[in-house]
Design an enzyme around this catalytic site. Structure first.
Site, PDB file in Angstrom:
ATOM      1  N   ASP A 102       0.737   3.864  -3.172  1.00  0.00           N
ATOM      2  CA  ASP A 102       0.325   5.255  -2.991  1.00  0.00           C
ATOM      3  C   ASP A 102       1.262   6.193  -3.748  1.00  0.00           C
ATOM      4  O   ASP A 102       0.815   7.111  -4.447  1.00  0.00           O
ATOM      5  CB  ASP A 102       0.303   5.586  -1.498  1.00  0.00           C
ATOM      6  CG  ASP A 102      -0.006   7.045  -1.238  1.00  0.00           C
ATOM      7  OD1 ASP A 102      -1.140   7.473  -1.492  1.00  0.00           O
ATOM      8  OD2 ASP A 102       0.903   7.772  -0.779  1.00  0.00           O
ATOM      9  N   ASP A 126      -7.084   1.082   0.315  1.00  0.00           N
ATOM     10  CA  ASP A 126      -5.728   0.582   0.567  1.00  0.00           C
ATOM     11  C   ASP A 126      -5.420  -0.625  -0.313  1.00  0.00           C
ATOM     12  O   ASP A 126      -4.293  -0.774  -0.805  1.00  0.00           O
ATOM     13  CB  ASP A 126      -5.572   0.190   2.042  1.00  0.00           C
ATOM     14  CG  ASP A 126      -5.576   1.386   2.975  1.00  0.00           C
ATOM     15  OD1 ASP A 126      -5.473   2.524   2.483  1.00  0.00           O
ATOM     16  OD2 ASP A 126      -5.701   1.182   4.199  1.00  0.00           O
ATOM     17  N   GLU A 136       0.840  -1.209   0.000  1.00  0.00           N
ATOM     18  CA  GLU A 136       0.000   0.000   0.000  1.00  0.00           C
ATOM     19  C   GLU A 136       0.870   1.251   0.000  1.00  0.00           C
ATOM     20  O   GLU A 136       0.604   2.217  -0.735  1.00  0.00           O
ATOM     21  CB  GLU A 136      -0.902  -0.009   1.232  1.00  0.00           C
ATOM     22  CG  GLU A 136      -1.712   1.258   1.433  1.00  0.00           C
ATOM     23  CD  GLU A 136      -2.046   1.501   2.893  1.00  0.00           C
ATOM     24  OE1 GLU A 136      -2.253   2.672   3.245  1.00  0.00           O
ATOM     25  OE2 GLU A 136      -2.082   0.529   3.669  1.00  0.00           O
ATOM     26  N   GLU A 176      -4.437   0.469  -3.838  1.00  0.00           N
ATOM     27  CA  GLU A 176      -3.049   0.937  -3.882  1.00  0.00           C
ATOM     28  C   GLU A 176      -2.080  -0.237  -3.824  1.00  0.00           C
ATOM     29  O   GLU A 176      -1.070  -0.265  -4.545  1.00  0.00           O
ATOM     30  CB  GLU A 176      -2.794   1.909  -2.734  1.00  0.00           C
ATOM     31  CG  GLU A 176      -3.512   3.234  -2.893  1.00  0.00           C
ATOM     32  CD  GLU A 176      -3.304   4.170  -1.734  1.00  0.00           C
ATOM     33  OE1 GLU A 176      -3.448   5.394  -1.931  1.00  0.00           O
ATOM     34  OE2 GLU A 176      -2.992   3.701  -0.613  1.00  0.00           O
TER      35      GLU A 176
END
Length: 227
Positions: free
Chosen positions: A47, A116, A43, A119
């Protein structure tokens, strides 16, 4: 997993990366003895990859926009709400590995968990196939919504403030009119008032988002664009 690969249009050489991307920390904690990793590290990487690809795209394709507008559009494209839409389109919640408590508590529909996981999935594609593959995926899942999100990226509260300040003595205020939904998926309803008269209303997953929605309704009305 094969069905999910078909949905995203990418086949993993190392499918364990995709499995890791779908493993929530609650599941990893329940299987700690077996050394099952959570998707938190993926994650973190996803991101940054998402932010880079979106920023690069906007920089190259929108030379007409100043930094502030680019920042707002990027924020609208990579925000939790945008990623939740991606997760829902893929039915990503049904593929998640959750701990028993999190699963029973509605974790598959929890916005933060879904966002999450998106990502983490992007990071998994990057590690498995490189930046070209993940760039294609981000374009298909996120950047195809750019036109819609460009409007969403507008700061309607500021725009409304600028509109009403054209006349002296105008007072804007926001009022919470209701809350609904479970704790993990609250929906807030908000009204915006001009001199104590309601000029717009809207809803959102946070009070700030609801205020923006109400301000947008008011701006469209004042600008003569309301249906």
């Amino acid at each position: 997993m094969k069905t999910l690969e078909e949905k995203i249009g990418y086949s993993f050489r190392d499918r364990s990366l995709l499995e890791n991307a779908l493993t929530h920390s609650s599941y990893a904690n329940e299987h700690r003895a077996a050394g099952v990793p959570s998707n938190e590290r993926l994650e973190f990487l996803g991101d940054s990859i998402l932010g880079l690809v979106v920023a690069d795209h906007l920089y190259r394709t929108r030379p007409d926009l100043p930094e502030g507008d680019l920042t707002r559009i990027r924020a609208a494209l990579v925000c939790e709400g945008s990623l939740v839409q991606v997760a829902q389109a893929l039915d990503l919640g049904s593929y998640l590995k959750l701990g028993k408590g999190e699963d029973h508590g509605g974790g598959r529909a929890r916005p933060s968990i879904q966002a999450d996981a998106v990502e983490a999935m992007l990071a998994a594609v990057y590690l498995d196939g490189g930046i070209g593959q993940v760039r294609k995926l981000i374009h298909r899942l996120v950047l195809d919504q750019e036109q819609e999100k460009t409007a969403a990226g507008r700061d309607y509260k500021t725009a409304l403030q600028e509109l009403v300040q054209r006349e002296n003595g105008q007072v804007l205020s926001y009022r919470l009119t209701g809350e609904s939904g479970p704790d993990h998926a609250k929906v807030f309803a908000m009204e915006v008032l001009l001199n104590d008269g309601v000029i717009g209303s809207g809803q959102g997953r946070s009070k700030k988002e609801a205020e923006q929605a109400a301000a947008k309704a008011a701006v469209l009305t004042l600008e003569g664009e309301a249906p």
